[in-house]
Design an enzyme around this catalytic site. Sequence first.
Site, short mmCIF file in Angstrom:
data_model
loop_
_atom_site.label_atom_id
_atom_site.label_comp_id
_atom_site.label_asym_id
_atom_site.label_seq_id
_atom_site.Cartn_x
_atom_site.Cartn_y
_atom_site.Cartn_z
N THR A 67 0.87 -1.19 0.00
CA THR A 67 0.00 0.00 0.00
C THR A 67 0.89 1.23 0.00
O THR A 67 1.99 1.18 0.55
CB THR A 67 -0.86 -0.02 1.28
OG1 THR A 67 -1.87 -1.00 1.13
CG2 THR A 67 -1.52 1.32 1.57
N ARG A 109 -15.23 -5.61 1.08
CA ARG A 109 -14.43 -5.16 2.22
C ARG A 109 -13.64 -3.88 1.90
O ARG A 109 -13.03 -3.76 0.84
CB ARG A 109 -13.46 -6.27 2.63
CG ARG A 109 -12.57 -5.94 3.83
CD ARG A 109 -11.22 -5.44 3.42
NE ARG A 109 -10.33 -5.22 4.57
CZ ARG A 109 -9.18 -4.54 4.49
NH1 ARG A 109 -8.78 -4.04 3.36
NH2 ARG A 109 -8.44 -4.37 5.57
N GLY A 144 -10.76 -1.19 3.66
CA GLY A 144 -9.82 -1.04 4.77
C GLY A 144 -9.80 0.38 5.32
O GLY A 144 -10.70 1.19 5.07
N ASP A 145 -8.75 0.68 6.04
CA ASP A 145 -8.62 1.99 6.68
C ASP A 145 -8.20 3.10 5.72
O ASP A 145 -8.51 4.27 5.94
CB ASP A 145 -7.58 1.92 7.81
CG ASP A 145 -6.21 1.50 7.28
OD1 ASP A 145 -6.15 0.51 6.51
OD2 ASP A 145 -5.22 2.17 7.61
N THR A 201 -0.45 2.47 7.12
CA THR A 201 -0.42 1.21 6.38
C THR A 201 -0.36 0.06 7.37
O THR A 201 0.28 0.18 8.41
CB THR A 201 0.77 1.13 5.40
OG1 THR A 201 0.78 -0.18 4.82
CG2 THR A 201 2.10 1.39 6.09
N GLY A 202 -1.03 -1.03 7.04
CA GLY A 202 -1.04 -2.18 7.94
C GLY A 202 -2.39 -2.86 7.89
O GLY A 202 -3.16 -2.68 6.93
N GLY A 241 -5.89 -3.16 8.19
CA GLY A 241 -6.86 -2.07 8.21
C GLY A 241 -7.88 -2.09 9.34
O GLY A 241 -8.25 -1.04 9.86
N1 ASP Z 1 -4.25 -0.84 5.28
C1 ASP Z 1 -4.55 -1.53 4.05
C2 ASP Z 1 -5.89 -2.20 4.18
O1 ASP Z 1 -6.18 -2.75 5.22
C3 ASP Z 1 -3.53 -2.56 3.69
C4 ASP Z 1 -2.07 -2.11 3.73
O2 ASP Z 1 -1.74 -1.08 4.31
O3 ASP Z 1 -1.22 -2.80 3.13
O4 ASP Z 1 -6.61 -2.21 3.21
#
Ligand code: ASP
Length: 323
Positions: free
Chosen positions: A182, A210, A212-213, A233-234, A236
């Site tokens: 991401t 779905r 994410g954040d 990032t991470g 979500g």
């Molecule tokens: N945060 C992103 C999500 O959950 C994924 C990512 O940061 O790699 O969609």
Amino acid sequence: MQAFSLVIHGGAGTILKSDMTAALEKAYMQGLDEALSVGYAVLENGGSAVNAVKAAIVVLEDNMLFNAGRGSVFTKKGVQEMDAAIMDGATLAAGSVAAVRNVRNPIELAYEVMTESNHVFLSGKGANDFAIKQGVKLEPDEFFFSQFRYDQWKEIRDSDNYSLDHTHQDLDELMKDKKFGTVGAVACDGSGNIASATSTGGMTNKKYGRIGDSPIIGAGTYANNKTCAISCTGHGEPFIRAVAAHDVNAIMEYTGSSLEEAMNEVVHRKLVKMNGEGGMIGVDAKGNMAMVFNSAGMYRAMRGSNGQYAVGIYKELMQIPVS
Ligand code: ASP
């Protein structure tokens, strides 16, 4: 002109030096450096923080190494659905899109939502219709296809599992094809305005639409001149429940903490308690920069007009003085 700065990320997760090849490391460093240079040039030429983060993200979205735009991961149904957001800390204007398909640069569409619609957040087919109306560049499915992402998805598509791009994978396989991440960018411009932007393909094998954040204002993306601009990032789901990006802003506003202190509180304490693996990048309106993560690694780079320049993948950072 006051101090200006730009920080970018290309995703966080189980990124270990022991799993990396020299060639792959170089490709990531180059990808980060290219995006940083393009975004930084906007600031050097007196451009705005909003335009700098948008320019940096476009470069990252066009790079197959990263899980955003081209190179996005596959959903349960075997397609790419992308999320993106942008926020202007000077005005608190924001634009987001979720689950859009075939949009070459979802960040351009989020920008159109922010500047050309009366709305903040558009999703799915409606967001795609808006892309057509605004003349945002579209590409066929093949443009987004990568064999590696397909193979990554094939391994888990018959299960109910979904996975963060860099975690719970066979890393040898991942490294062979060199793709994940991401992307995000935060900037402070020469007028002391700050902005944030994030773009992602989300998580492999995601289903039921779905989201994410990343495109949720306050969760994965937030900017306010009074405090900070943050891109996360991470994993979500915990980032959404922690309202992570806005929480950094709230800690700064209500306790007077510095940017880095507030980011440490959220990433190393609040998110850890919620099993929220990942990290975030931030700037404040004085041009201070920070990159904080609780995962093994985070693709990241920063550059400031006071001569700071650093790129990193693992825990340690490579400091590169700029003449
Ligand atoms: N945060 C992103 C999500 O959950 C994924 C990512 O940061 O790699 O969609």
